[in-house]
Scaffold this active site. Structure first.
Site, short mmCIF file in Angstrom:
data_model
loop_
_atom_site.label_atom_id
_atom_site.label_comp_id
_atom_site.label_asym_id
_atom_site.label_seq_id
_atom_site.Cartn_x
_atom_site.Cartn_y
_atom_site.Cartn_z
N GLY A 12 0.82 -1.21 0.00
CA GLY A 12 0.00 0.00 0.00
C GLY A 12 0.85 1.26 0.00
O GLY A 12 2.00 1.26 -0.45
N THR A 93 -4.58 -1.30 9.09
CA THR A 93 -5.11 -1.53 10.43
C THR A 93 -6.23 -0.51 10.66
O THR A 93 -6.08 0.43 11.44
CB THR A 93 -4.00 -1.31 11.48
N GLU A 162 6.33 3.94 10.82
CA GLU A 162 6.58 4.79 9.67
C GLU A 162 6.15 6.22 10.00
O GLU A 162 5.04 6.43 10.47
CB GLU A 162 5.76 4.26 8.49
N PHE A 163 7.01 7.19 9.74
CA PHE A 163 6.64 8.58 9.99
C PHE A 163 6.47 9.37 8.70
O PHE A 163 6.30 10.58 8.73
CB PHE A 163 7.70 9.26 10.87
N LYS A 221 4.75 6.25 18.00
CA LYS A 221 4.05 6.52 16.74
C LYS A 221 2.69 7.15 17.00
O LYS A 221 2.31 8.16 16.41
CB LYS A 221 3.93 5.22 15.94
N ARG A 261 10.01 27.96 20.76
CA ARG A 261 9.47 26.88 21.60
C ARG A 261 8.23 26.27 20.96
O ARG A 261 7.90 25.12 21.17
CB ARG A 261 9.11 27.41 23.00
N VAL A 271 -9.79 23.31 6.53
CA VAL A 271 -11.15 22.79 6.63
C VAL A 271 -11.19 21.55 7.54
O VAL A 271 -12.26 21.05 7.88
CB VAL A 271 -11.71 22.52 5.22
N CYS A 277 -4.27 8.27 8.86
CA CYS A 277 -3.64 8.03 10.16
C CYS A 277 -4.20 8.81 11.34
O CYS A 277 -4.48 8.22 12.38
CB CYS A 277 -2.15 8.31 10.06
N GLN A 279 -6.96 10.42 12.46
CA GLN A 279 -8.20 10.06 13.17
C GLN A 279 -8.12 8.63 13.71
O GLN A 279 -8.43 8.37 14.87
CB GLN A 279 -9.39 10.21 12.22
C1 UDX Z 1 -1.15 0.77 6.37
C2 UDX Z 1 -1.99 1.10 7.60
O1 UDX Z 1 -3.20 1.71 7.19
C3 UDX Z 1 -1.32 2.00 8.57
O2 UDX Z 1 -1.93 1.88 9.82
C4 UDX Z 1 0.08 1.68 8.79
O3 UDX Z 1 0.71 2.73 9.47
C5 UDX Z 1 0.82 1.30 7.56
O4 UDX Z 1 0.11 0.40 6.76
P1 UDX Z 1 -1.23 1.88 4.01
O5 UDX Z 1 -0.02 1.31 3.39
O6 UDX Z 1 -1.56 3.30 3.72
O7 UDX Z 1 -1.11 1.90 5.58
O8 UDX Z 1 -2.47 0.89 3.75
P2 UDX Z 1 -3.05 0.37 2.37
O9 UDX Z 1 -2.68 1.32 1.28
O10 UDX Z 1 -4.47 0.01 2.62
O11 UDX Z 1 -2.21 -0.96 2.10
C6 UDX Z 1 -2.31 -2.14 2.79
C7 UDX Z 1 -2.14 -3.30 1.82
O12 UDX Z 1 -2.10 -4.53 2.55
C8 UDX Z 1 -3.27 -3.45 0.80
O13 UDX Z 1 -2.73 -3.40 -0.50
C9 UDX Z 1 -3.88 -4.82 1.11
O14 UDX Z 1 -4.32 -5.51 -0.03
C10 UDX Z 1 -2.73 -5.53 1.78
N1 UDX Z 1 -3.14 -6.64 2.64
C11 UDX Z 1 -4.07 -6.47 3.61
C12 UDX Z 1 -2.55 -7.90 2.48
O15 UDX Z 1 -1.72 -8.08 1.59
N2 UDX Z 1 -2.90 -8.91 3.33
C13 UDX Z 1 -3.82 -8.76 4.30
O16 UDX Z 1 -4.12 -9.70 5.04
C14 UDX Z 1 -4.44 -7.50 4.44
C1 UDX Z 2 0.72 11.87 8.87
C2 UDX Z 2 2.02 12.18 9.63
O1 UDX Z 2 2.49 13.49 9.27
C3 UDX Z 2 3.07 11.13 9.33
O2 UDX Z 2 4.25 11.35 10.11
C4 UDX Z 2 2.51 9.75 9.63
O3 UDX Z 2 3.44 8.75 9.31
C5 UDX Z 2 1.20 9.52 8.88
O4 UDX Z 2 0.27 10.56 9.18
P1 UDX Z 2 -0.11 12.23 6.38
O5 UDX Z 2 -1.45 11.84 6.92
O6 UDX Z 2 0.38 11.58 5.15
O7 UDX Z 2 1.00 11.99 7.49
O8 UDX Z 2 -0.13 13.80 6.06
P2 UDX Z 2 0.10 15.15 6.89
O9 UDX Z 2 0.99 16.00 6.11
O10 UDX Z 2 0.48 14.89 8.28
O11 UDX Z 2 -1.34 15.82 6.84
C6 UDX Z 2 -2.47 15.25 7.48
C7 UDX Z 2 -3.67 16.17 7.34
O12 UDX Z 2 -3.50 17.36 8.10
C8 UDX Z 2 -3.95 16.62 5.90
O13 UDX Z 2 -5.32 16.61 5.65
C9 UDX Z 2 -3.39 18.04 5.88
O14 UDX Z 2 -4.00 18.83 4.90
C10 UDX Z 2 -3.74 18.50 7.29
N1 UDX Z 2 -2.88 19.60 7.78
C11 UDX Z 2 -1.54 19.41 7.93
C12 UDX Z 2 -3.46 20.81 8.13
O15 UDX Z 2 -4.68 20.99 8.03
N2 UDX Z 2 -2.66 21.80 8.63
C13 UDX Z 2 -1.32 21.65 8.79
O16 UDX Z 2 -0.65 22.60 9.25
C14 UDX Z 2 -0.74 20.41 8.43
#
Ligand code: UDX
Ligand code: UDX
Length: 470
Positions: A12, A93, A162-163, A221, A261, A271, A277, A279
């Protein structure tokens, strides 16, 4: 001895880019990414790199350099597990949608399935790396399954959260602020930690690689995501107060952000935050706190989510009240659907909830997003409605008010109002003069990302409303 074969279960947004970068930076390691989803694996193997299942700046180039050499994508999970000394788990997850912990706890079903499959297939010792975000103490569950159903082989479980943020994933992986590796503080645990440290040391300095015990790593995390989301909810809370008091939230954010700080990042009022991640992880944190009988801590973090929901609805409500208290039959144009710019990911995007709110008031919503397809947009809405138990016939009625366009002008022409839901750069460079000419008057713009210049738009003739601005 260093690891020679790595496998990652889950191709994913996390597994795909992370493994592609490991393969690029570690040419001596064979990396195989496996997934149950055949269509997804085929897309990762597509000769045309435009068809990769994840859009991420720089990803196609990284994949093209390693694919077929030491980077492979496959559905043969058993073989990949067997041949690898190190296995990453990067399956999704999601928040549980049933039973105990419904709507709050993380659903660990897929992680458990992975652990069972690894236990069943493995014939020699392996290091298992949790990449998915998991509740603290999940490593214990994984270890128990591996040890009690395995073939007597030895497993070490590490946490390596993963960050990376979407849209900047490749850069985040190349130049990580830090990589976190948690493991058992036993001799074999420490040895396993070192094996993973050596992988990352191929391109990161020792300063960037932190090691901790496994529980601290898992909890860090959730804590990092909770803190980041909390900053957004804090500034969004202030945005409501700014609108009531003629303060400007961007000025306030700048003023406080220059205090070293506090720092300037993650203070952009919007918005509302979305993404897969924030929520999910906070709900999971709240659930954990309640589980450990810490209701005050749970309530504190839950407020971050409540404020985010409030912000999305506040935005939708403002559109309705400004348009003379009804959007019934009016054409409302949406610029953007992705949860942020430079990604095609729409999970938990604010746009979904704003659209849902406006549809309830009878709006016709015309959407343009440079990277999100019509089928994805409709699927996002349908899954929200199905989750709420809305009937099939009502869903079809609602969908009849959703129009998705490939040309942004078609979305904007003859609209009563424009709402900006994603901060795509191209929206800033549009010819707003000509857009104004082609709209109903008064022509409203609701900038949910504060990317447009209010003075310029007001001068053109628009009724312009930003977030946290009068
Ligand atoms: C996922 C989780 O959402 C997140 O909590 C975590 O931090 C990192 O992994 P993401 O890679 O964004 O994030 O998820 P997604 O794009 O849905 O990919 C997961 C993949 O796992 C899918 O392609 C799904 O088909 C696969 N999968 C799921 C398997 O191969 N085997 C399983 O049993 C379930
Ligand atoms: C986040 C974390 O940043 C990352 O470290 C973790 O591994 C996964 O979750 P991501 O969800 O990909 O990453 O994007 P992020 O840039 O954090 O933005 C999340 C949401 O917050 C977006 O909808 C973004 O538009 C919003 N956002 C971000 C704001 O509304 N204001 C900001 O100042 C920053």
């Amino acid at each position: 001895m260093g690891v020679k074969n790595i496998c990652c279960i889950g191709a994913g947004y996390v597994g795909g880019p992370t493994m592609s970068v490991i393969a690029l930076k570690c040419p001596d390691i064979k990396v195989t990414v496996v997934d149950l989803n055949e269509a997804r694996i085929n897309a990762w193997n597509d000769e045309n790199l435009d068809n990769l299942p994840v859009y991420e700046p720089g990803l196609a180039e990284v994949v093209s350099k390693s694919r077929g050499k030491n980077l492979f994508f496959s559905t043969d999970i058993d073989t990949a597990i067997n041949k690898s000394e190190m296995i990453f788990i990067a399956v999704n997850t999601p928040t549980k949608s049933y039973g105990e912990g419904k709507g709050m706890a993380a659903d660990l079903k897929f992680v458990e399935l992975c652990a069972r499959q690894i236990a069943r297939v493995a014939k020699n010792d392996k290091i298992i790396v949790e990449k998915s975000t998991l509740p603290v103490r999940t490593a214990e569950t994984i270890q128990t399954i591996l040890d009690s159903t395995g073939n007597g082989v030895k497993f070490e479980v590490l946490s390596n959260p993963e960050f990376l943020a979407e849209g900047t994933a490749i850069d985040d992986l190349f130049k990580a602020d830090r990589v976190l590796i948690g493991g058992n503080q036993t001799p074999s645990g420490k040895k396993a930690i070192q094996v993973l440290v050596d992988v990352y040391s191929n391109w990161l300095s020792p300063k960037q690689i932190l090691t901790t015990n496994v529980w601290s790593s898992e909890l860090s995390k959730l804590t990092a995501n909770a803190f980041l989301a909390q900053r957004i909810s804090s500034i969004n809370a202030m945005s409501a107060l700014c609108e009531a008091t003629e303060a400007d939230v961007d000025e306030v954010a700048h003023a406080i952000g220059t205090d070293s700080r506090i720092g300037s990042k993650f203070l952009k009022a919007s918005v509302g935050f979305g993404g897969s991640c924030f929520q999910k992880d906070i709900l999971n944190l709240v659930y954990l706190c309640r589980f450990f009988n810490l209701p005050e801590v749970a309530n504190y973090w839950e407020q971050v989510i409540k404020l985010n929901d409030y912000q999305k609805h506040r935005f939708a409500k403002k559109i309705i009240t400004t348009l003379f208290n009804t959007v019934n039959g009016k054409k409302i144009a949406f610029l953007g659907w992705a949860f942020k710019k430079d990604t095609n990911d729409t999970r938990e995007s604010a746009a979904i909830y704003v659209a849902d709110h406006l549809l309830e008031d009878g709006a016709n919503i015309h959407i343009y997003d440079p990277k999100v397809s019509e089928s994805k947009i409709k699927a996002d809405l349908v899954s929200l409605w199905e989750l709420r138990g809305i009937s099939e016939s009502r869903i079809s009625q609602k969908l009849a008010h959703i129009f998705v366009h490939k040309d942004y002008n078609e979305a904007l022409n003859n609209s009563h109002a424009i709402a900006i839901l994603t901060e795509w750069d191209e929206f800033i460079t549009y010819d707003w003069n000509s857009i104004y000419q082609n709209m109903y008057k008064p022509a409203f713009v609701f900038d949910g990302r504060n990317i447009l210049d209010a003075d310029v738009l007001n001068k053109i003739g628009f009724q312009f409303k930003g977030i946290g601005k009068c």
